[in-house]
Scaffold this motif. Sequence first.
Motif, PDB file in Angstrom:
ATOM      1  N   THR A  97     -22.694 -32.445  26.832  1.00 29.10           N
ATOM      2  CA  THR A  97     -24.004 -33.055  26.998  1.00 29.10           C
ATOM      3  C   THR A  97     -24.100 -34.322  26.153  1.00 29.10           C
ATOM      4  O   THR A  97     -23.211 -34.635  25.361  1.00 29.10           O
ATOM      5  CB  THR A  97     -25.117 -32.088  26.582  1.00 29.10           C
ATOM      6  N   ASP A  99     -26.149 -34.647  23.741  1.00 29.73           N
ATOM      7  CA  ASP A  99     -26.202 -34.156  22.358  1.00 29.73           C
ATOM      8  C   ASP A  99     -24.799 -33.993  21.775  1.00 29.73           C
ATOM      9  O   ASP A  99     -24.559 -34.315  20.606  1.00 29.73           O
ATOM     10  CB  ASP A  99     -26.939 -32.813  22.305  1.00 29.73           C
ATOM     11  N   LEU A 102     -23.519 -37.409  20.871  1.00 33.09           N
ATOM     12  CA  LEU A 102     -24.171 -37.961  19.688  1.00 33.09           C
ATOM     13  C   LEU A 102     -23.667 -37.291  18.414  1.00 33.09           C
ATOM     14  O   LEU A 102     -23.509 -37.950  17.377  1.00 33.09           O
ATOM     15  CB  LEU A 102     -25.692 -37.807  19.813  1.00 33.09           C
ATOM     16  N   ASP A 103     -23.404 -35.988  18.481  1.00 31.32           N
ATOM     17  CA  ASP A 103     -22.834 -35.292  17.318  1.00 31.32           C
ATOM     18  C   ASP A 103     -21.460 -35.867  16.968  1.00 31.32           C
ATOM     19  O   ASP A 103     -21.147 -36.097  15.791  1.00 31.32           O
ATOM     20  CB  ASP A 103     -22.712 -33.794  17.609  1.00 31.32           C
ATOM     21  N   LEU A 126     -31.736 -41.484  16.445  1.00 29.67           N
ATOM     22  CA  LEU A 126     -31.265 -40.583  17.501  1.00 29.67           C
ATOM     23  C   LEU A 126     -32.189 -39.377  17.641  1.00 29.67           C
ATOM     24  O   LEU A 126     -32.519 -38.961  18.758  1.00 29.67           O
ATOM     25  CB  LEU A 126     -29.839 -40.132  17.209  1.00 29.67           C
ATOM     26  N   GLU A 127     -32.601 -38.810  16.506  1.00 32.99           N
ATOM     27  CA  GLU A 127     -33.489 -37.647  16.546  1.00 32.99           C
ATOM     28  C   GLU A 127     -34.843 -38.012  17.128  1.00 32.99           C
ATOM     29  O   GLU A 127     -35.436 -37.248  17.896  1.00 32.99           O
ATOM     30  CB  GLU A 127     -33.669 -37.074  15.138  1.00 32.99           C
ATOM     31  N   ARG A 131     -32.534 -37.979  21.491  1.00 31.82           N
ATOM     32  CA  ARG A 131     -32.172 -36.580  21.779  1.00 31.82           C
ATOM     33  C   ARG A 131     -33.182 -35.875  22.678  1.00 31.82           C
ATOM     34  O   ARG A 131     -32.792 -35.105  23.556  1.00 31.82           O
ATOM     35  CB  ARG A 131     -31.980 -35.812  20.480  1.00 31.82           C
ATOM     36  N   LYS A 132     -34.463 -36.107  22.444  1.00 27.64           N
ATOM     37  CA  LYS A 132     -35.468 -35.396  23.232  1.00 27.64           C
ATOM     38  C   LYS A 132     -35.416 -35.768  24.710  1.00 27.64           C
ATOM     39  O   LYS A 132     -35.376 -34.885  25.575  1.00 27.64           O
ATOM     40  CB  LYS A 132     -36.863 -35.642  22.664  1.00 27.64           C
ATOM     41  N   GLY A 135     -30.912 -35.655  25.402  1.00 27.33           N
ATOM     42  CA  GLY A 135     -29.928 -34.807  24.725  1.00 27.33           C
ATOM     43  C   GLY A 135     -29.344 -33.691  25.563  1.00 27.33           C
ATOM     44  O   GLY A 135     -28.145 -33.402  25.487  1.00 27.33           O
ATOM     45  N   LYS A 136     -30.148 -33.029  26.387  1.00 26.18           N
ATOM     46  CA  LYS A 136     -29.673 -31.884  27.165  1.00 26.18           C
ATOM     47  C   LYS A 136     -28.986 -32.289  28.460  1.00 26.18           C
ATOM     48  O   LYS A 136     -28.375 -31.445  29.140  1.00 26.18           O
ATOM     49  CB  LYS A 136     -30.840 -30.945  27.486  1.00 26.18           C
TER      50      LYS A 136
END
Length: 244
Positions: A97, A99, A102-103, A126-127, A131-132, A135-136
């Motif tokens: 994903t 997310d 980004l990790d 990013l947060e 991500r919202k 992210g998924k």
Amino acid sequence: MPNVTKRTVDAAKPTAKKYFVWDGKLSGFGLQVAPTGRKTFIVQYRTLEGRSRRLTLGKYGELTPDQARGLAVDVLAKVRNGEDPTVNRKIIRNAPTVDDLLDMYLSEHVEVHNKPKSLIEIRRILERCVRKPLGKAKLASVTRQDISKLHRSMRRTPRQANHVLAIISKAFNLAEVWGLRPEDSNPVRLIKRYKENERDRFLSGEELQRLGKTLELAEKEGLPWIIKAKPEHTKHLRNDIEKR
């Protein structure tokens, strides 16, 4: 066997054990009835290697019997062409994903190449901004339209919108390097940045006082001329510091 229709689905009552109602016309298409009363459309098939598979199509209520039948027909057609839809679904489900990207971007790039202060700021952005909304989403499915929508949603803060765009672009460039997306597939490409307004920075009262004292000192006594040279260049400087 009766056909799986709305009437037969509604008539299927839950029992102490799970059971199946198979369609009399389309082989492999059926309804699974759980003890809880949950009713789920399924399709069962055998791969070319002879492996038996059972694929869930969806719940009754979310799908009508006719819609589920159409999905079952599509699945069985893929099986005849040598595909295994169950495996394909698992691959999609387990695909990385945004997310995940980004990790990796933070741990493999920012923590390694950027200053700690930059890491804190990028992680915060990013947060807060990325991500919202994204992210998924599966990494492979993100399009230019998705990124453009995010960029437009931040148009009231053009400087931050452009900064977010730059961070996303870097992350997706690395996704290509790491083999997570095809080459030249960065969805940020061709998205036009907003024109940023110039910001005026005014000195505070304390800063004005310090500036005044410095100017007064420069006028009366002069200020030292300090040369910050790299070690390999110091040999070119005069040894007498006062005459440099």
